[in-house]
Design an enzyme around this catalytic site. Sequence first.
Site, short mmCIF file in Angstrom:
data_model
loop_
_atom_site.label_atom_id
_atom_site.label_comp_id
_atom_site.label_asym_id
_atom_site.label_seq_id
_atom_site.Cartn_x
_atom_site.Cartn_y
_atom_site.Cartn_z
N HIS A 525 53.48 -24.23 26.24
CA HIS A 525 52.92 -23.31 25.56
C HIS A 525 54.31 -22.56 24.99
CE1 HIS A 525 50.60 -19.74 24.42
NE2 HIS A 525 51.82 -19.16 24.56
N GLU A 526 55.22 -22.16 25.68
CA GLU A 526 56.20 -21.34 25.52
C GLU A 526 57.36 -22.18 24.36
OE1 GLU A 526 56.10 -18.40 25.46
OE2 GLU A 526 54.71 -17.95 27.23
N HIS A 529 55.84 -22.57 21.14
CA HIS A 529 56.01 -21.56 20.01
C HIS A 529 57.23 -21.78 19.03
CE1 HIS A 529 53.07 -18.54 20.91
NE2 HIS A 529 53.17 -18.25 22.16
N GLU A 586 49.46 -18.35 18.96
CA GLU A 586 49.21 -18.68 20.28
C GLU A 586 48.01 -19.96 20.50
OE1 GLU A 586 50.38 -17.10 22.57
OE2 GLU A 586 51.50 -15.37 21.15
N ASP A 590 48.84 -22.94 22.80
CA ASP A 590 48.03 -23.68 23.85
C ASP A 590 47.80 -24.99 23.69
OD1 ASP A 590 47.82 -20.96 25.03
OD2 ASP A 590 45.97 -20.53 24.17
ZN LIG Z 1 52.30 -17.39 23.79
#
Ligand SMILES: [Zn+2]
Length: 688
Positions: A525-526, A529, A586, A590
Site C-alpha cells: 500500500h505505502e 502511494h 488510498e 489498497d
Molecule cells: Zn495510505
Amino acid sequence: MKRLSLLVLVAAGCASAPPPAPSSPAPKAAAAAPAPTPPGIDAAAMDLSVNPCDDFYQYACGNWLKATPIPPDRSTWGRGFDVIEERNQQILKEILEAAAEGKAPPGTPYAKQLGDYYATCMDESKLDNALPELRTVLRKIDRLATSRQVAEEVARLHDAGANVLFAYGSGQDYRDATQVIGIVEQGGLGLPDREYYLSDSPKMKEIREGYRAYVAQMFGLLGDAPAVAAKKADQVLEFETKLAQASLDRVSRRDPDKVYHRTDPKALVRSAPGFDWSRYFAAEGTPGVQALNVTHPPFAAEVGQLVRRAPRAQLRTYLSWRLISSQVIALPKQFSDASFAFRSKYLTGAKEDLPRWKKCVAATDLGLGEALAVPFINQTFGPDGKKVTKSMVEQIESAFQANLDTLPWMDPTTKERAREKARAVFDKIGYPEKWKTYDGLVTDRGTFLGNRTRSMAYENARDLKKIGKPLDRALWEMTPPTVNAGYQASLNEIVFPAGILQPPFFIKDATDAVNFGAMGMVVGHELTHGFDDEGRKFDGKGNLADWWTAESGKAFVDRVECVKKQFDGYVAIDDVHVNGALTLGENVADLGGLKLAFAAMQAYAKAHPDRAPPPSRFSPEQQFFLGNAQSWCTNIRPETARLYATIDPHSPAKDRVNGPLSNLPQFEQAFGCKAGDKMVAQNRCEVW
Ligand SMILES: [Zn+2]
C-alpha cells in the site's frame, strides 16, 4: 503542506484528544472445525454462514463485529489498529508513571521532562491553576490594537499550538526537494472541514448550531454573561465561515499543482495586504525567510482582508476562542467536559470521555515523543522486527518491478522511469537512526499549561529552524509507538513505525500467507502511494515533475477513473456516499498493495518450498485474503461514519476489503467465486 499519505486517519480533527482503548472481549469459540485453522487466522471472528463470494468482509469479520462492542470512550474499534494501540498505550503509561515518580526505566533520555510533563497533566486538582495563566493571555488579546500587535500575537498563539488563521511551518519546495522553505497553509477553523460551515444540509446546519452553543458555553465558563457569550459565539461563527469560504476543498488539496505557489515575503505582503506578514515572520524567528509556498493564495488574501476589516472586537474574540479551544486538555475539568460533549459525544458518537491517563499519554507522545519512544523501543522492538520488515519491503519492491513488465497500458519509457523511482524509495523502519534532542526544554511541576506551552513553542521553533537549511532526511514525522504507516512524496520514502509491526499486522507464529496478507499489504500500500494519482506526479528525487509520456499519463487517468466510480457507488452511512475523488489515492494504494503482496507471497513460496504449510482448512491463497481482511475488522459509530465520509481520505474498512478484492481475479480464484457474484466486479478496475 507535507504530502504524507498515511495508512489510516490520525487524530480525527475532532475526537476530544487521542485515540486509545479498553480491552476487547474475547470472541466466542466457533463450532468445531473440520481441519485445523492455520495460525494467524482467527476462526472465531469469522461468520461462516456468509458466502465469501457475497460479502467477504462479513465472512472474515462477521462474528467479531457482532461480539465486539465499541468501548464507550471510542468512536471506532478495530481488531488491528485499536487493539495494538491499546497495548502500546499501556506500555507508555507504565513508563510515564515510573518517570513521574523519578524512576524512569534505565536509559530513558530526558526522564525529568517526561516525568514533569506526565505528572502535571495527570494532576487534575491543579488544573484550576491554569486559569490565571490563560486569563493573562486573554487580557493581552483584548488589548490588541495595531496590526503589528496582532501579527505578533498570532505568532505567540501559533507557538502555543493554537490553530489560528493559518498555519506556518517548514517544508520542502515541491519543485526542488533539496530546498526547505516556509509554508503558509490555510487553517483557523474549529469545525472539522469547510463543508461544515458551507453546506446547506439539515445535518450540517444542526452541527453549526451545536458548535455555536458550545463556543458560548466555553466563554460562559470563563465568566461571560449568557448574552455576552452568545454574541461572542456569533462573532466566531461569522469569522470562521469567512475563512471557510476562502479555503480550498479537500479534494482539490490532494492535487499538488493546486497547492504549489512559490513566492517570497515581499510578494505575499503585496498580494495579501492587511496582515503584517513581515512582523509575523520576524516574531516567529524567521525574519530572513526568502522563499515561501503559499498553498492557496486567495486564502492568504482573505486573512489579510479579515484582519484589516473585521471589527477589532470580533478579531479579538476569534483569537481568544482559538486559544481556549486549543488548550482544553490543560484547563479545568468543566472545559474538557464541554469539549467532550460537543467534539466527541455529538460529533463522533462516543459515550464516555477518555480516561485522563490516555489523554496524558497521547499529549506526552505529542510533546516529547522521541524521548518517550526510547524505553518503548527497548521494551518492545527487537532486531527481529527490523530485519523481517526490511525483508518484506525488499520482496514487495521486487514484486513491483516484476509487475511493471506485465502492464499493457504503460509504454517502455515510462516503465523505465517508474523503475527508477521505485528503486529510489527510501525506507524507514521501526525508529529513527538519530533521536531528536530536547536540550533546553524547561519543564517543572507547576501547571500542565505551562509545560505544554513551552513544549509546543520548542517544537515549533525546531520546525521553523529548518527553513533555509539543507534537508535532513533522518527526521521522522511519526513517533515510533504510532500504529500507522506512511509514504511521503517529497522524500519518496516509506515509513513503518515500530508501533504497527505487531500482531495482527505482523504475527511471529502465523503462516507466511497470513503475514503477506496483513503486513505485506501494508507495505505494498505505502509503495503504491508513490504511484497513485498524487504520488505519480513526483519523481524519484521527490520533485513535482512530470515523468510520464502523454499516452501513458492518459491511460493512467482512465484507469483511476474506474476506481473513482467504483467507490463513489459505496454508501458510508444513510444517504452519505463514499467520496471516490477524496479516497482515490488510498483506494489505488489498497488495490495495488494487495496485488503486490499476493505476487510477493507467491514468489516467496516458490523460492522456499521447505516452508510449505501443513494442510489446513484454508489454502495459502485463502489465508492471504483472510489475514488481510481480519486486520481491518472495524466497528464504527454512525456519527463517526458520517464525519469520516467528509474528512477521511480512506474508505470505510468494509470497502477497503471488499472494494479491492472484487477487482482481483486472484481472489475470485482463491474462493471459487463466479461472474455475477457480488465479490466479482462486473467492471474490474486495475491500475498497478
Ligand atoms: Zn495510505
